[in-house]
Design an enzyme around this catalytic site. Structure first.
Site, short mmCIF file in Angstrom:
data_model
loop_
_atom_site.label_atom_id
_atom_site.label_comp_id
_atom_site.label_asym_id
_atom_site.label_seq_id
_atom_site.Cartn_x
_atom_site.Cartn_y
_atom_site.Cartn_z
N ARG A 17 -7.85 1.60 6.37
CA ARG A 17 -8.44 1.32 7.83
C ARG A 17 -9.88 1.41 7.52
N GLY B 287 0.98 -1.22 -0.06
CA GLY B 287 -0.04 0.05 -0.02
C GLY B 287 0.80 1.20 -0.05
N VAL C 238 -3.06 -1.08 4.13
CA VAL C 238 -3.85 -0.92 2.86
C VAL C 238 -5.35 -0.35 3.17
N VAL D 173 -0.28 -8.21 -4.32
CA VAL D 173 0.27 -9.47 -3.70
C VAL D 173 -0.64 -10.87 -3.96
N VAL E 118 -1.06 6.92 2.92
CA VAL E 118 -0.47 7.62 3.70
C VAL E 118 0.51 7.05 4.65
N ILE E 119 0.05 5.95 5.24
CA ILE E 119 1.02 5.09 6.23
C ILE E 119 2.08 4.28 5.53
N HIS F 261 9.79 38.10 4.44
CA HIS F 261 10.80 37.51 3.54
C HIS F 261 12.21 37.42 4.55
N GLU G 132 1.93 -1.27 -4.72
CA GLU G 132 0.62 -0.63 -4.56
C GLU G 132 -0.27 -1.10 -5.91
P1 FAD Z 1 -9.14 6.40 17.60
O1 FAD Z 1 -8.25 6.97 17.78
O2 FAD Z 1 -9.44 5.07 16.78
O3 FAD Z 1 -9.85 6.19 19.02
C1 FAD Z 1 -11.08 5.13 19.27
C2 FAD Z 1 -10.93 4.77 20.82
O4 FAD Z 1 -12.14 4.10 20.94
C3 FAD Z 1 -9.58 3.66 20.91
O5 FAD Z 1 -9.12 4.14 22.29
C4 FAD Z 1 -10.42 2.39 21.13
O6 FAD Z 1 -9.77 1.46 21.95
C5 FAD Z 1 -11.70 3.05 21.83
N1 FAD Z 1 -12.72 1.91 21.81
C6 FAD Z 1 -13.43 1.32 20.57
N2 FAD Z 1 -14.28 0.79 20.59
C7 FAD Z 1 -14.60 0.67 21.84
C8 FAD Z 1 -15.71 0.27 22.71
N3 FAD Z 1 -16.56 -0.59 22.27
N4 FAD Z 1 -15.75 0.77 24.04
C9 FAD Z 1 -14.64 1.29 24.77
N5 FAD Z 1 -13.52 1.67 23.71
C10 FAD Z 1 -13.78 1.81 22.48
N6 FAD Z 1 -4.38 11.50 11.47
C11 FAD Z 1 -4.16 12.65 11.37
O7 FAD Z 1 -4.72 13.71 11.50
N7 FAD Z 1 -2.57 12.92 11.23
C12 FAD Z 1 -1.88 12.21 11.40
O8 FAD Z 1 -0.55 12.56 11.20
C13 FAD Z 1 -1.99 10.71 11.38
N8 FAD Z 1 -1.34 10.03 11.53
C14 FAD Z 1 -1.57 8.52 11.56
C15 FAD Z 1 -0.48 7.52 11.56
C16 FAD Z 1 -0.86 6.16 11.68
C17 FAD Z 1 0.26 5.08 11.69
C18 FAD Z 1 -2.25 5.72 11.84
C19 FAD Z 1 -2.61 4.35 12.25
C20 FAD Z 1 -3.15 6.87 11.98
C21 FAD Z 1 -2.75 8.09 11.69
N9 FAD Z 1 -3.80 9.21 11.52
C22 FAD Z 1 -3.16 10.52 11.69
C23 FAD Z 1 -5.33 8.92 11.85
C24 FAD Z 1 -5.82 9.15 13.20
O9 FAD Z 1 -5.07 8.50 14.05
C25 FAD Z 1 -7.32 8.82 13.13
O10 FAD Z 1 -7.91 9.71 12.19
C26 FAD Z 1 -7.72 9.05 14.68
O11 FAD Z 1 -7.07 8.37 15.41
C27 FAD Z 1 -9.19 8.67 14.69
O12 FAD Z 1 -9.62 9.29 15.94
P2 FAD Z 1 -10.88 8.54 16.63
O13 FAD Z 1 -11.08 9.47 18.02
O14 FAD Z 1 -12.05 8.52 15.69
O15 FAD Z 1 -10.74 7.24 16.61
P1 NAD Z 2 -4.78 4.75 2.42
O1 NAD Z 2 -6.01 4.60 1.88
O2 NAD Z 2 -4.10 6.12 2.62
O3 NAD Z 2 -3.43 3.83 1.61
C1 NAD Z 2 -3.86 2.34 1.36
C2 NAD Z 2 -3.05 2.43 0.07
O4 NAD Z 2 -3.21 0.87 -0.13
C3 NAD Z 2 -3.97 2.66 -1.09
O5 NAD Z 2 -3.17 3.35 -1.95
C4 NAD Z 2 -4.61 1.39 -1.88
O6 NAD Z 2 -4.54 1.54 -3.26
C5 NAD Z 2 -3.74 0.23 -1.35
N1 NAD Z 2 -4.24 -1.01 -1.54
C6 NAD Z 2 -5.25 -1.27 -1.00
N2 NAD Z 2 -5.47 -2.66 -1.13
C7 NAD Z 2 -4.23 -3.11 -1.56
C8 NAD Z 2 -3.53 -4.33 -1.99
N3 NAD Z 2 -4.26 -5.34 -1.66
N4 NAD Z 2 -2.46 -4.57 -2.43
C9 NAD Z 2 -1.70 -3.41 -2.52
N5 NAD Z 2 -2.23 -2.01 -2.19
C10 NAD Z 2 -3.41 -2.21 -1.85
O7 NAD Z 2 -4.79 4.01 4.01
P2 NAD Z 2 -3.41 3.84 4.86
O8 NAD Z 2 -2.33 4.24 4.33
O9 NAD Z 2 -3.56 2.57 5.60
O10 NAD Z 2 -3.91 4.70 6.04
C11 NAD Z 2 -5.21 4.72 6.54
C12 NAD Z 2 -5.77 6.21 6.92
O11 NAD Z 2 -5.18 6.51 8.24
C13 NAD Z 2 -5.49 6.97 5.76
O12 NAD Z 2 -6.49 6.99 4.82
C14 NAD Z 2 -5.61 8.37 6.74
O13 NAD Z 2 -7.04 8.75 6.91
C15 NAD Z 2 -5.16 7.85 8.14
N6 NAD Z 2 -3.71 8.35 8.15
C16 NAD Z 2 -3.35 9.82 8.23
C17 NAD Z 2 -2.15 10.33 8.24
C18 NAD Z 2 -1.97 11.60 8.01
O14 NAD Z 2 -2.57 12.46 8.29
N7 NAD Z 2 -0.80 12.07 7.78
C19 NAD Z 2 -1.20 9.26 8.56
C20 NAD Z 2 -1.33 7.78 8.43
C21 NAD Z 2 -2.88 7.56 8.38
#
Ligand code: FAD
Ligand code: NAD
Length: 473
Positions: free
Chosen positions: A280, A189, A278, A246, A192-193, A452, A212
């Protein structure tokens, strides 16, 4: 039974912010969360603080420092000898940042007198929420709510051919905790991640191959920027294969044998570790949605209207579990909106001006529409661009890769989108968000004095270029 004005389920950036704002507005508030942190204890902050935004940015910064020392300092006349890498220290620094922030949220909960209920939250009939201890041991507690806000977030998508074992085949959480740099890393994938975490391990020395499935790269970004970014990331060493699917993965003693297919046929790839990135999916497991008649759409998102109201009166849903970009700041703003609307205010979130940032180096940031989307809508527009190679500050920083693009309506000149590929894009985009929030025109942006020498002058010049009056190109 304890009663609260607001019960929030989920303690990520959507849920914890909703809880803080509810409490600030004088409502008795409880938040249920089941997240267990790395030390085996309940922590607040959800995915973002514990396994997302924050830890990934900590590692992106550390790896960028390492890369700079090795490859960028020389031209500044700085010679660094015997540079070495200590991955456990890097990971420990990341973990410390995470715990500082999660403890900070716990402190905010105390300050705002929010009740933190630790365990799994489940919707029960009659506006009740049951809380089951995560360990499975102990008494289940049931609380009564006047309003419920669901903020249960999202979890990684998986693909059938790759079973996550968090050792050889990991998801994003596993990729934040490698104890050493894999020699060869496969990333599935190029989203972003994949790009952010692929960059981390590539800068630290891994040979990274990104597979990808789509034929196009970063389809949600401006096409010109996506093209430039692909060229730059390949130049940096990320071996990105588009249109690559894959087919199978076999874990052996010395790594993973991947088989993938692209337009040229079937290929074998041997790697030490694989990161599956791939996408979320919304997380609603164990919420009891069916029994309480909560409507979940065919993609798995909780169905809401523009104010995050679900089909059940007084039950709201926010953040990753509802449609829209899966971004922390989007969820937080929805949390504020819902809390304020419960308190009788008329708050709304402008989903048209939510900024995106991809924290590669250089960074990619944008807000608003792309040219492609506008063409699809048959909307006429003008674009202005400015390459960073013409920016004095970018030259001084030796960060001349990239560009700024401003897109404005052909008739009214209103800014419809701003797209940036370059150093500090994550900070520069804020100016564009403010401008768009106030319906500014490209001319408005062009009339604002920019200091600037700064990178922000590139935004100014791109705005000037909308009317073909850029000064420095
Ligand atoms: P979450 O942060 O997923 O929180 C949900 C919480 O609910 C969790 O603690 C979970 O355990 C809890 N929960 C779920 N179900 C239950 C239940 N039934 N009872 C009790 N608790 C429960 N976004 C950005 O904007 N900038 C970034 O740079 C960025 N980087 C990222 C990097 C990575 C590696 C990843 C994976 C994501 C990234 N994101 C980024 C995306 C961001 O993390 C999510 O958009 C954000 O966390 C969503 O917030 P949320 O509160 O909706 O859910
Ligand atoms: P993504 O949707 O950004 O990218 C997933 C990629 O995987 C896509 O390009 C898709 O075409 C590809 N893909 C899907 N199935 C595949 C397969 N079978 N084989 C090969 N490629 C495949 O999702 P992500 O990178 O997993 O991140 C999930 C979400 O988390 C992001 O969409 C974003 O909302 C959030 N996030 C945000 C940030 C940030 O804000 N900087 C950072 C990390 C994550």
């Amino acid at each position: 039974m304890k009663e609260f004005d607001v019960v929030v389920i989920g303690g990520g950036p959507a849920g914890y912010v909703a809880a803080i704002r509810s409490a600030q507005l004088g409502m008795s508030t409880a938040l249920v969360d089941e997240y267990i942190g790395k030390k085996g204890k309940h922590v607040l902050g959800g995915t973002c603080l514990n396994a997302g935004c924050i830890p990934s940015k900590a590692l992106l910064d550390s790896s960028e420092h390492y890369h700079r020392v090795l490859h960028k300092f020389d031209s500044h006349g700085i010679k660094a000898k015997e540079v070495s890498l200590d991955v456990p220290t890097m990971i420990a620094r990341k973990d410390k940042i995470v715990s500082t922030l999660t403890q900070g949220v716990a402190g905010l909960f105390k300050k705002n007198k929010i009740t933190w209920l630790k365990g799994h939250g489940r919707l029960e009939l009659g506006m009740k929420v049951s809380v089951k201890p995560t360990s499975g041991e102990g008494e289940k507690e049931v609380v009564q709510a006047k309003h419920i806000i669901i903020a249960t977030g999202s979890v990684p998508r998986t693909i059938p051919s790759l079973t996550i074992d968090q050792d050889h085949i990991v998801d994003s959480t596993g990729a934040l905790d490698f104890t050493e740099v894999p020699k060869r890393l496969g990333v599935i994938g190029a989203g972003v991640i994949g790009l952010e975490l692929g960059s981390v391990w590539s800068r630290l020395g891994a040979d990274v191959v990104v597979l990808e499935a789509m034929d196009d790269f970063l389809t949600m970004t401006d096409e010109q920027i996506a093209k430039e970014a692909l060229k730059e990331f390949k130049r940096q060493g990320l071996d990105i294969h588009l249109g690559a699917r894959v087919k199978s993965a076999a874990v052996g003693k010395d790594g993973v044998d991947l088989e993938y297919e692209d337009a040229d046929g079937v290929h074998d790839l041997k790697v030490d570790k694989v990161v599956v990135a791939v996408g979320r999916k919304p997380h609603t497991d164990g919420l009891n949605a069916t029994e309480v008649d909560l409507f979940i759409d065919e993609s798995g998102y909780i169905h809401v209207d523009e104010f995050c109201c679900t089909n059940i009166p007084d039950i709201y849903a926010i953040g990753d579990v509802v449609q829209g970009p899966m971004l922390a700041h989007k969820g937080s703003e929805e949390g504020v909106m819902v809390a304020e609307r419960i308190a009788g205010k008329k708050t709304r979130v402008n989903h048209e001006t939510i900024p995106w940032v991809i924290y590669t180096w250089p960074e990619i940031a944008w807000v608003g529409k792309t040219e492609k989307a506008l063409k699809k809508e048959a909307r006429e527009f003008r674009s202005g661009t400015f390459p960073l190679r013409a920016s004095g500050r970018a030259l001084a920083m030796e960060e001349t890769v990239g560009m700024v693009k401003v897109i404005a309506a052909a008739d009214t000149d209103e800014i419809l989108g701003v797209h940036i590929f370059g150093a500090s894009a994550s900070e520069l985009i804020a100016e564009a968000v403010v401008a768009m929030e106030y319906n500014a025109s490209a001319e408005d942006l062009a009339c604002i004095v920019h200091a600037h020498p700064t990178m922000s002058e590139a935004v100014h010049e791109a705005a000037l270029d909308v009317h073909k009056r850029a000064l420095h190109i």
